[in-house]
Write an enzyme that holds these catalytic residues in place. Structure first.
Site, PDB file in Angstrom:
ATOM      1  CB  SER A  24      -0.889   0.006   1.245  1.00  0.00           C
ATOM      2  OG  SER A  24      -0.088  -0.064   2.412  1.00  0.00           O
ATOM      3  CG  ASN A 111      -3.123  -4.261  13.843  1.00  0.00           C
ATOM      4  OD1 ASN A 111      -2.673  -4.206  12.693  1.00  0.00           O
ATOM      5  ND2 ASN A 111      -3.508  -5.407  14.397  1.00  0.00           N
ATOM      6  CG  HIS A 157     -42.581  23.576  -7.158  1.00  0.00           C
ATOM      7  ND1 HIS A 157     -42.770  22.296  -6.726  1.00  0.00           N
ATOM      8  CD2 HIS A 157     -43.114  24.379  -6.202  1.00  0.00           C
ATOM      9  CE1 HIS A 157     -43.402  22.306  -5.564  1.00  0.00           C
ATOM     10  NE2 HIS A 157     -43.610  23.566  -5.218  1.00  0.00           N
ATOM     11  CB  SER A 278     -17.479  25.418 -27.384  1.00  0.00           C
ATOM     12  OG  SER A 278     -17.646  24.571 -28.494  1.00  0.00           O
ATOM     13  CE  LYS A 284     -22.140  26.665 -25.090  1.00  0.00           C
ATOM     14  NZ  LYS A 284     -22.305  25.293 -25.526  1.00  0.00           N
ATOM     15  CG  ASN A 286     -19.218  26.087 -22.374  1.00  0.00           C
ATOM     16  OD1 ASN A 286     -20.263  26.631 -22.714  1.00  0.00           O
ATOM     17  ND2 ASN A 286     -18.510  25.327 -23.188  1.00  0.00           N
ATOM     18  CD  GLU A 291     -20.858  22.768 -17.271  1.00  0.00           C
ATOM     19  OE1 GLU A 291     -20.947  21.757 -17.982  1.00  0.00           O
ATOM     20  OE2 GLU A 291     -20.590  23.889 -17.745  1.00  0.00           O
ATOM     21  CD  GLN A 323      -2.671  -2.229   2.820  1.00  0.00           C
ATOM     22  OE1 GLN A 323      -1.940  -2.565   3.739  1.00  0.00           O
ATOM     23  NE2 GLN A 323      -2.557  -2.755   1.614  1.00  0.00           N
TER      24      GLN A 323
HETATM   25  N1  ARG Z   1      -0.827  -1.175   5.886  1.00  0.00           N
HETATM   26  C1  ARG Z   1      -1.725  -1.596   6.915  1.00  0.00           C
HETATM   27  C2  ARG Z   1      -3.006  -0.787   6.844  1.00  0.00           C
HETATM   28  O1  ARG Z   1      -3.007   0.228   6.278  1.00  0.00           O
HETATM   29  C3  ARG Z   1      -1.113  -1.371   8.244  1.00  0.00           C
HETATM   30  C4  ARG Z   1      -1.619  -2.287   9.292  1.00  0.00           C
HETATM   31  C5  ARG Z   1      -1.150  -3.636   8.980  1.00  0.00           C
HETATM   32  N2  ARG Z   1      -1.461  -4.553  10.015  1.00  0.00           N
HETATM   33  C6  ARG Z   1      -1.421  -5.877   9.827  1.00  0.00           C
HETATM   34  N3  ARG Z   1      -1.735  -6.592  10.838  1.00  0.00           N
HETATM   35  N4  ARG Z   1      -1.166  -6.395   8.669  1.00  0.00           N
HETATM   36  O2  ARG Z   1      -4.023  -1.178   7.355  1.00  0.00           O
END
Ligand code: ARG
Length: 459
Positions: A24, A111, A157, A278, A284, A286, A291, A323
């Site tokens: 990640s 965690n 309305h 445009s 135009k 716009n 938008e 994650q």
């Molecule tokens: N990259 C993980 C997340 O964003 C960090 C926590 C990972 N914990 C684990 N027990 N694998 O959630």
């Protein structure tokens, strides 16, 4: 074979596709400065509690600062093999601070670490977002003061309803943004508890001081239940929800301004700098920015659905599903901040086409309710007054006349109760100035509200 930080019990190396699938780092590297802040507070606490020595603490902090410098200056090489920001930083720290570095993860887990990082991130980022909203509110006040004499119809309305001050309309959005700010503040207030020290989910046998790290990191207090600490993502939902409502308000504002900018309404001009042309139709101009904001509102709603669905049915406590909370959170805050900022600038460039608006104010019998009210004030039951006024409007339509262009003789054909003071009620200006009830559109009221809003903003 490169050893994983958690690799002790594994015989085979992780499959390369599994590695990149679970990584990640591309997303959560945005958390690096908060991760480092958390680690510094953590080791200061460990040292204070004599769990590590103060020499080790100093080595770790020095190493962490080096890591931060490297990331700040884009010299740090992030690795997918190291999964996420926490392990990328820890790995680099171990290289810089040796055995001391390897102690940073004592009495914590990723965690509680990731939950802490996320909360710190949200606190920081929403404060910028909040400032942008306040800035927009200032611009709304400025424009409301500048256009205090402009009268427009409001719509129900999408039909012309009654005359109001344009400022009164703009200030309706001020109220919405005020609620948005309140929602952000409530979100921050509710999540102001530090998860660090919950460790993997059961707490720890080390003699840690969670109140100390909480204070160091600027949290009001420590979370009270270690399981809840690592599985809770309510604060992510609260944040994205706050963004969603803010975007919804912006989107509605945009929708009205887009309509007002059309030849059909012709109420406003948007500055050239904030419109686009445009590729085929040379005439135009716009309102693309407005938008796009309307369009981007749907992205933020998507973020909300994404995190809500992620959590539904997730067993306690931490699961890797969590994650996936980062992309929607980061995206919602960024999209919303960008939108508020560009909206603010576009809004500043807008001018009312006062002449055109005034010329059209006689369209749509905008003061019909004022006529009915006049009759009711002269003791005609309102339901009858409503009916009578309806007949007068139908007469006007047939004769192609406006209400205030009827003669007293014509009006009296419908009711002898009508006297010449009726004309004090049914002109556009009189209609507006008569709405003195609390929260109504009279100029006196609106000016008072502007003073009140300014006071709120100066707090
Ligand atoms: N990259 C993980 C997340 O964003 C960090 C926590 C990972 N914990 C684990 N027990 N694998 O959630």
């Amino acid at each position: 074979m490169t050893k994983k930080m958690w690799g002790g019990r594994f015989e085979n190396e992780t499959n390369i596709d599994a590695e990149s699938f679970t990584s990640s780092i591309d997303t959560d590297k945005a958390l690096y400065s908060f991760d480092i802040l958390g680690s510094i507070a953590h080791v200061e606490m460990l040292s204070k509690q004599k769990i590590i020595s103060s020499i080790e603490k100093n080595k770790i902090i020095k190493g962490l600062k080096k890591v931060k410098d490297e990331i700040d200056s884009e010299k740090f090489i992030f690795s997918h093999k190291l999964e996420d920001i926490h392990m990328n930083i820890e790995h680099s720290l171990a290289k810089k601070a040796g055995n001391a570095g390897k102690k940073v993860h004592t009495a914590r887990s990723r965690n509680d670490q990731v939950a802490t990082d996320m909360k710190l991130y949200i606190k920081h980022e929403t404060s910028g977002l909040r400032d942008s909203v306040v800035n927009l509110q200032r611009n709304i006040i400025k424009k409301s003061e500048k256009n205090i004499n402009v009268i427009i119809p409001f719509y129900t309305h999408l039909q012309r309803a009654q005359p109001i001050l344009a400022s009164h309309y703009l200030l309706a959005f001020f109220e919405m943004f005020l609620r948005d700010i309140e929602r952000i503040d409530q979100t921050i207030d509710r999540m102001d508890q530090n998860p660090l020290g919950a460790c993997a989910g059961s707490g720890t046998s080390f003699n840690i001081d969670r109140a100390y790290t909480s204070k160091k990191l600027g949290f009001k207090e420590a979370t009270r239940n270690s399981i809840d600490s690592v599985s809770d993502r309510d604060y992510v939902i609260d944040t994205i929800y706050s963004c969603s409502l803010l975007m919804m308000h912006l989107s509605r504002f945009c929708e009205d301004l887009i309509n007002w900018n059309s030849s059909e309404f012709n109420f406003i001009k948007i500055g050239d700098e904030f419109t686009t042309g445009s590729s085929i139709m040379p005439q135009k101009k716009n309102p693309d920015i407005l938008e796009l904001i309307r369009g981007k509102c749907s992205l933020v709603y998507g973020n909300l659905i994404s995190i809500m669905t992620n959590l539904k049915g997730l067993p306690l406590s931490y699961n890797r599903d969590l994650q996936e909370d980062k992309a929607p959170l980061f995206s919602a805050i960024k999209t919303t901040s960008d939108c508020v900022q560009i909206f603010s600038k576009t809004f500043n460039s807008i001018e009312f086409n006062t002449k055109h608006i005034a010329e059209k104010m006689n369209v749509g019998f905008l003061t019909a309710t004022d006529l009915a009210d006049y009759l009711a004030k002269n003791n005609v039951p309102f339901r009858e007054a409503h009916h009578m006024t309806g007949n007068i409007v139908a007469y006007c339509e047939k004769k192609k006349k406006t209400l205030d262009s009827l003669s007293l003789v014509e009006l009296q054909k419908f009711s002898k109760i009508i006297q010449k003071d009726v004309f004090n009620y049914i002109t556009i200006e009189k209609s507006v100035s008569s709405k003195t009830s609390f929260g109504g559109t009279s100029k006196a009221n609106v000016k008072k509200m502007i003073t009140k809003y300014k006071k709120i903003l100066s707090k």
